[in-house]
Design an enzyme around this catalytic site. Structure first.
Site, mmCIF file in Angstrom:
data_model
loop_
_atom_site.group_PDB
_atom_site.id
_atom_site.type_symbol
_atom_site.label_atom_id
_atom_site.label_comp_id
_atom_site.label_asym_id
_atom_site.label_seq_id
_atom_site.Cartn_x
_atom_site.Cartn_y
_atom_site.Cartn_z
ATOM 1 N N HIS A 19 -6.137 -2.858 5.025
ATOM 2 C CA HIS A 19 -5.773 -1.554 4.464
ATOM 3 C C HIS A 19 -6.181 -1.472 2.995
ATOM 4 C CE1 HIS A 19 -3.110 -1.402 8.072
ATOM 5 N NE2 HIS A 19 -3.500 -0.148 8.042
ATOM 6 N N HIS A 63 -5.638 8.651 2.923
ATOM 7 C CA HIS A 63 -4.510 8.545 3.865
ATOM 8 C C HIS A 63 -3.729 7.241 3.748
ATOM 9 C CE1 HIS A 63 -7.014 5.882 6.335
ATOM 10 N NE2 HIS A 63 -5.942 5.629 7.065
#
Length: 526
Positions: free
Chosen positions: A265, A302
């Protein structure tokens, strides 16, 4: 790596305290002015992987005389938090000897930042006081036999809560971009992609335009360039223009808001999801350039600030961030708030358009919560998928889990990285059995925490080389089981249904099927 920056300090001006504490830092850099400091920070951040100078695996201090540069320590610290949110960096006025006690915290701070489990634990759970700058000057502890303000030390290390609160504070300030940042030509930090373009003008556009796009093969400079190239085109198509240097400032700030040290991530994942979103939009939003731009921007933002863990870990330990969002879609709300603040500062026109359309970007980011996956699956099967809010949610959800729809050679490399991140979550849970998550990071119980291997060499191999899936499985034999579980639980039904509704997307379900067949052949007995 930790850095001591000496700004405009001549050798004769160095106090004995500075000299005595230089050895706590991996490097000492002398610079003429604060403009040179900004350039150094940006250049270091986009260095090739493995980037030891990412300003996340150590603590960096800037010593300077505020009176020389007409910029207070507080103003400089606000600038750091605003444009380099994930950096562990702070400023000190070196002309006041009492301030230099702060240097004695660096050794302990570095020990937290260099151990990835204590680092993630600090990000997620560290408690802060309520003073505006996050420092409780009445709280003292002992470091190296000296009394030092431990809360001041701790406030220098990144946390999710600080990131969120600083973002909210910036929204209230509504300050203009300072001269130190405004005068920078950001294109000058992108020499690698610019050189490649000079040799092959359409190189990056060609790789962006295929489902075989592999963000794993790109450097940080190239990732930023891909974001710049795509957003510039989409903004032109949507007639929502932004100057090149302003767009690059947004992208550099966004990259610095993601954690480079995360395995999965990170900004690389953000660019990957944005590219997938755009490709899906070419099938499903052909005649709506404004919505395509909004959805691609939601995609790149996001996961901003993602700690590389999950909502459950935040809930289980009753983190302040979880409480802030009432334990509902914690990380998704966290990303949403951070990204909307970034847009309000760097591209307010786009945010205004988004809010006119049922808060388009916000809704898209919230749709990425995997806890809601079954709800969106039901919508796909039982509602009109062309309904606007349903369609944008389906597109970004498909893009967010698109790793399993990429070619096997690419998909397997992403599988390896997410496996490493899941392993960190397991180590963090083990750590919590012996330590309270929120306990004082400068307490004795932190001193003897084992430091897990950072996996940099194996990650570099994955990023630099086209690694054969068979070789990945040899080193990590349980990856097939994890991929089969994910495909069975989330991907197979979803992409089959999507392909049935939109025949042009059949390649997605076909790729999932091919990849699953490969993983099934290598499945380990339970």
């Amino acid at each position: 790596m930790s850095t001591l920056f000496l700004i405009g300090i001549h050798e004769i001006e160095k106090s004995q305290t500075i000299v005595q504490n230089e050895h706590y830092f991996d490097r000492v850099i002398e610079l003429q002015d604060l403009d040179s400091l900004m350039v150094a920070l940006y250049k270091d951040r986009v260095s090739p992987f493995p980037n030891v100078h990412n300003f996340e695996t150590g603590v960096s201090i800037v010593l300077y005389d505020p009176s020389k540069f007409q910029l207070s320590v507080r103003q400089l610290d606000v600038l750091f938090k605003r444009f380099f949110p994930s950096f562990n960096i702070s400023a000190i006025d070196h002309t006041r000897e009492e301030n230099l006690q702060r240097l004695e915290c660096v050794e302990r701070e570095n020990s937290i930042c260099r151990n990835r489990i204590t680092r993630i634990n600090h990000w997620m759970y560290h408690h802060h006081d309520d003073t505006p700058d996050g420092i409780n000057k009445n709280s003292y502890g002992t470091v190296n036999g000296n009394s030092v303000p431990t809360q001041a030390c701790e406030a220098n290390i990144y946390t999710l809560l600080l990131h969120l609160n600083d973002s909210k504070a910036q929204h209230l300030r509504k300050a203009s971009v300072p001269r130190l940042i405004r005068n920078i030509e950001f294109m000058s930090f992108l020499s690698d992609p610019i050189e490649k373009i000079s040799q092959e003008g359409s190189h990056y556009w060609n790789i962006l335009s295929t489902w075989d796009f592999c963000a794993l093969s790109l450097s940080t400079q190239e990732l930023i360039w891909c974001g710049f190239t795509l957003i510039k085109k989409l903004s032109k198509d949507a007639k929502v223009l932004i100057a090149d240097n302003k767009l690059l400032l947004l992208l550099f700030t966004l990259e610095s808001s993601y954690h480079q040290v995360n395995k999965f991530h990170n900004f690389r994942h953000a660019i990957d999801v944005m590219q997938a979103t755009w490709r899906l939009c070419t099938y499903l939003l052909k005649d709506n350039p404004v919505q395509t731009l909004l959805l691609c921007m939601a995609a790149i933002g996001h996961d901003v600030g993602h700690p590389g863990t999950n909502n459950q870990l935040l809930c289980n330990c009753e983190s302040e961030v979880a409480q802030n969002f009432k334990n509902v879609s914690i990380l998704e709300n966290f990303h949403r708030e951070l990204f909307q603040q970034l847009l309000s500062e760097h591209w307010p026109q786009l945010l205004s358009i988004s809010k006119k359309k049922f808060d388009f970007i916000s809704e898209a980011i919230l749709a990425t919560d995997m806890a809601l996956h079954s709800q969106y699956e039901d919508r796909l099967m039982h509602e009109n998928p062309m309904k606007q809010i349903t369609l944008i949610s389906l597109i970004i959800k498909a893009a967010d889990i698109s790793n399993v729809t990429r070619t096997l050679s690419i998909s397997a490399r992403w599988a390896y990285l997410i496996t490493l991140e899941f392993n960190d979550c397991a180590l963090l849970e083990t750590f919590h059995k012996a330590h309270r998550p929120e306990q004082d990071c400068f307490g004795d119980s932190y001193k003897n925490v084992d430091s897990p291997k950072e996996d940099l060499e194996s990650i570099q191999n994955i990023l630099v080389n086209v690694t054969d899936p068979d070789d990945i499985i040899k080193d990590h034999p349980h990856i097939p089981n994890g991929q089969i579980f994910f495909i069975n639980t989330f991907a197979e039904v979803f992409f089959n249904a999507l392909s049935q509704k939109f025949s042009g997307l059949k390649f997605l379900s076909d790729n999932v099927k091919i990849n699953k067949e490969y993983w099934m052949k290598h499945k380990k007995p339970q």
